[in-house]
Design an enzyme around this catalytic site. Structure first.
Site, PDB file in Angstrom:
ATOM      1  N   HIS A   1       0.841  -1.202   0.000  1.00 32.24           N
ATOM      2  CA  HIS A   1       0.000   0.000   0.000  1.00 32.24           C
ATOM      3  C   HIS A   1       0.875   1.250   0.000  1.00 32.24           C
ATOM      4  CE1 HIS A   1      -3.984  -1.835   0.797  1.00 32.24           C
ATOM      5  NE2 HIS A   1      -3.267  -2.784   1.379  1.00 32.24           N
TER       6      HIS A   1
ATOM      7  N   GLY B   1     -10.785  -2.112   2.370  1.00 33.64           N
ATOM      8  CA  GLY B   1     -11.735  -1.593   3.332  1.00 33.64           C
ATOM      9  C   GLY B   1     -12.300  -2.691   4.220  1.00 33.64           C
TER      10      GLY B   1
ATOM     11  N   HIS C   1      -8.928  -7.898  -1.020  1.00 37.04           N
ATOM     12  CA  HIS C   1      -8.662  -8.122   0.396  1.00 37.04           C
ATOM     13  C   HIS C   1      -9.771  -9.013   0.953  1.00 37.04           C
ATOM     14  CE1 HIS C   1      -5.929  -4.696   0.080  1.00 37.04           C
ATOM     15  NE2 HIS C   1      -5.509  -4.947   1.308  1.00 37.04           N
TER      16      HIS C   1
ATOM     17  N   GLU D   1      -8.907 -11.659   6.055  1.00 36.86           N
ATOM     18  CA  GLU D   1      -8.010 -11.095   7.068  1.00 36.86           C
ATOM     19  C   GLU D   1      -8.811 -10.770   8.323  1.00 36.86           C
ATOM     20  OE1 GLU D   1      -4.833  -7.424   7.736  1.00 36.86           O
ATOM     21  OE2 GLU D   1      -6.513  -7.167   6.364  1.00 36.86           O
TER      22      GLU D   1
ATOM     23  N   ASP E   1       2.689  -5.263   2.676  1.00 36.52           N
ATOM     24  CA  ASP E   1       1.442  -4.617   3.065  1.00 36.52           C
ATOM     25  C   ASP E   1       1.669  -3.119   3.277  1.00 36.52           C
ATOM     26  OD1 ASP E   1      -1.274  -4.542   3.474  1.00 36.52           O
ATOM     27  OD2 ASP E   1      -1.217  -5.320   5.511  1.00 36.52           O
TER      28      ASP E   1
END
Length: 353
Positions: A30, A186, A212, A215, A293
């Site tokens: 990111h 998000g 994503h 997680e 990440d």
């Protein structure tokens, strides 16, 4: 794979020095979590944006999680302290250029940078402006460092539907200018089903998807990413370990798993690294990859993640290099670009022999 690959792969001992020199590929990085603290401070001072401290040393506890961080809430709070700085024109571009410099120093040959430009946009700086400055900085930085790159543009679960549709349009408009894929980021508790059509449009326009999932939510979020959003890669996917039938489906589909060990520990996705399903999934044949990440927020490097995997599960150099090649295979690259990356990986491996 070439003779060079075969020869290097059978050499054994792994040290910090060797791990740092290994060719590496980061598929899950990111941009907003990769800002150097000193850069944040300098941009904030120039743009007159307040920060909670006036020196790098005093700023660190606010912009970097502590080693004891074990909750997603505490992890995300770190971003609150500096996010207004990222809305300054030129900020994201500078961070992007410096990210490639840091990658080169760490032996990273290719990085796929992801961000949601709507989150850095403001009244005076649109999502298109943010994307344009990042692409320009990456283009210049790539030429200077030799690190290849691609942008994965993030749609965001909590944004209004029209904003996410506009982000999909923006990604498609830059599909031949550096944007190589799309992502859904998000809160995973919010379904992404409403964005299925946007992801389908992107895939039809030549942009593959990573999502994503797994997680902060269960395997149902992974199933949604695969079945409704057409993901060819999965970000994190920690809870894939809970569903053997889903594991088989993901394995049969050849999906790439973007694993982020340290951040999964820091957010509480796993209680300790030894409990991370990385090794289990790797042994079952999944294409597992190591990624940073949010490297600056987590206070890590990709070499550090390779070292952590080696220390935790005893991976030798052969196995670490296989993970690099898995990342090459999973990268959102065209045929010529992938062939070029393979050549650069082989050249780097030859220097280790």
């Amino acid at each position: 794979m070439s003779e060079v690959f075969s020869r290097v792969m059978h050499m054994e001992s792994v040290s910090k020095t060797v791990i740092r020199s290994l060719p590496k590929v980061d598929l899950h990085c990111h941009l907003d979590g990769a800002a150097r603290p000193e850069t944040l401070l300098e941009i904030a001072q120039q743009a007159e944006v307040p920060l909670p401290a006036d020196s790098v040393e005093e700023l660190l506890p606010f912009v970097q999680v502590s080693p004891s961080c074990r909750s997603l809430e505490d992890f995300l709070k770190t971003f609150d302290s500096f996010y207004p700085v990222l809305q300054s024109p030129g900020a994201m571009g500078r961070i992007a250029g410096e990210l490639l410099e840091d990658a080169r120093q760490d032996g990273v040959l290719h990085v796929e940078v992801r961000f949601c430009p709507a989150l850095q946009a403001s009244e005076r700086w649109s999502s298109q402006d943010v994307l344009a400055e990042v692409l320009s900085a990456l283009d210049a930085g790539g030429k200077q460092t030799g690190v290849s790159w691609g942008v994965v543009l993030c749609l965001y679960r909590i944004l209004p539907a029209e904003v996410n549709e506009a982000l999909a349009d923006l990604a498609l408009a830059h599909a031949d200018r550096g944007v190589v894929g799309v992502d859904l980021a998000g809160p995973e508790g919010i379904s992404g089903a409403a964005l299925a059509s946007a992801f389908r449009r992107c895939r039809e326009g030549g942009l593959p998807a990573t999502v994503h999932a797994g997680e902060a939510a269960g395997p149902e979020s992974i199933a949604e990413a695969v079945d409704l959003l057409g993901a060819s890669r999965l970000g994190h996917a920690v809870t894939l370990a809970e569903d053997e039938e889903l594991q088989s489906r993901v394995l049969d589909a050849g999906l790439t798993l973007e694993c982020c060990l340290t951040s999964n520990l820091q957010t509480g996705a796993v209680a300790e690294i030894s409990l991370h399903p990385f090794e289990m999934l790797e042994k079952k044949g999944h294409r597992v990859t190591l990624n940073t990440d949010d490297p600056a927020v987590s206070g890590i490097s990709l070499s550090g993640e390779y070292e952590l995997a080696s220390k935790t599960w005893g991976y030798d150099r052969e196995q670490l290099l296989k993970m690099t090649m898995g990342a090459v295979e999973g990268a959102f690259l065209g045929g010529d670009a992938r062939a070029d990356l393979i050549q650069r990986v082989e050249t780097a491996m030859a220097s280790l022999d």
